[in-house]
Design a protein around this motif. Structure first.
Motif: not given
Ligand code: AMP
Ligand code: TRP
Length: 329
Positions: A44-46, A127-129, A135-137, A145-147
């Motif tokens: 969905l982000h893509a 609103t991507y972030p 996703d995270i919460l 773990p991300v760059g």
């Protein structure tokens, strides 16, 4: 004691480069042993950048195959596709209502992507972030773990968690980053001032996980170096330091050890050896990757199981969230 949770994801946008790999998947392999891990293909982000449906479909399976071929173990970790678990978008909506437009306007990735996709600056890109925070919460994630490029997004996720908890009572775990000493930011081979990137104008910028040995050797041969002959790590040597980092991470040898080996030797020999190290990593990876891709049914099975596990966890969290917010008449 309850295992801590890890969540991470990669967008299915085509071949990954070794920067993506070293900044993310490489670290997942150690984490999955000790954490309850969820690794997501964030489709969905893509689509915040226009995609052809047939390519997206293919890219989703490819990223899942990259996870598997890298050694993400479906027995230990949950591998799934974001759009298969509806709760991600449901939570994103709720979080959007506590996110300020002014906060989203500060996001570097939004600024960069709207500059490079002027024809399609859509609301999803903006609103991507928020979706990433969801996703995270959603899974009570402890560690993400991300760059380096994702740090700002993670900080927003932490802020939204605190804000929701403050307004509605303790609900979300405040996620932490995962501090990698090296590899969080692999730089371009043709320009060590910028991060290695799929969207770079030249393919000499990156080594793709699907590059053949010849291509790898050629790209490393042509990689820029710094003034002076020494092969040493340091601020004054950004290009060589970047190559040393890749060497170190893929060979598991320390930087000091590698520096020692090349005292009095030239860039040519160093680059050729580095090419060997990269090829030695890529060859078995590519073999497994091709094998998985030939068995799409197997990948789909893993993803279906992953979505089932993820949905179960996500539903529990959404029930709490909705109850806290008064959406439980
Ligand atoms: P993306 O393909 O944008 O979804 O990125 C996938 C993952 O790779 C994310 O965790 C990024 O932070 C990471 N990443 C992207 N570029 C680099 C880079 N040059 N060095 C290290 N990590 C990176
Ligand atoms: N935004 C991340 C990237 O571009 C991908 C992503 C989406 C992600 N959701 C996530 C990473 C949740 C970690 C956790 O790389």
């Amino acid at each position: 004691m309850k295992k801590k949770r890890v969540f991470s994801g990669i967008q299915p946008t085509g071949a990954l480069h070794i920067g993506n790999y070293l900044g993310s998947v490489h670290n997942w392999l150690t984490l999955q042993k000790d954490y309850e891990s969820m690794f997501c293909v964030v489709d969905l982000h893509a689509i915040t950048v226009a995609r052809k449906p047939e390519e997206l479909r293919k890219n989703i399976l490819e990223i899942a195959a990259v996870y598997l071929a890298s050694g993400v173990d479906p027995e230990q970790s949950t591998i799934f596709v974001q759009s298969a678990v509806k709760e991600h978008t449901e939570l994103a909506w709720i979080l959007a209502t506590i996110t300020k437009i002014s906060e989203l306007k500060l996001m570097h990735q939004f600024k960069e992507k709207s500059a490079s996709h002027e024809e399609n600056i859509n609301a999803g890109l903006f609103t991507y972030p928020v979706l990433m925070a969801a996703d995270i919460l959603l899974y009570g994630t402890d560690v993400v773990p991300v760059g380096d490029d994702q740090k700002q997004h993670l900080e927003l996720a932490r802020e939204l968690a605190r804000r929701f908890n403050g307004q509605f009572g303790d609900t979300f775990t405040i996620p932490a980053g995962y501090a990698v000493k090296k590899g969080a930011r692999i730089m371009g081979l043709d320009d060590p001032a910028k991060k290695m990137s799929k969207s770079a104008s030249s393919a000499l910028n990156y080594i793709s996980l699907t590059d053949s040995p010849d291509v790898v050797r050629d790209k490393l041969k042509r990689a820029v170096t710094d003034s002076g002959k020494e092969i040493t790590f340091g601020q004054e040597k950004p290009a060589v330091s970047n190559l040393l980092t890749i060497y170190h991470l893929l060979s598991k040898r320390t930087i000091a050890d590698i520096e020692k080996e090349y005292v009095g030797k030239g860039y040519k020999e160093f680059k050729e050896d580095l090419a060997d190290v990269v090829v030695e990593f890529l060859t078995p990876f590519q073999k497994k990757y091709t094998k998985y891709l030939k068995d799409e049914d197997f990948i789909r099975q893993i993803l279906a199981h992953g979505a089932h596990v993820a949905t179960k966890r996500a539903k529990v969290m959404m029930e709490t969230v909705k109850a806290r917010a008064g959406l439980d008449y």
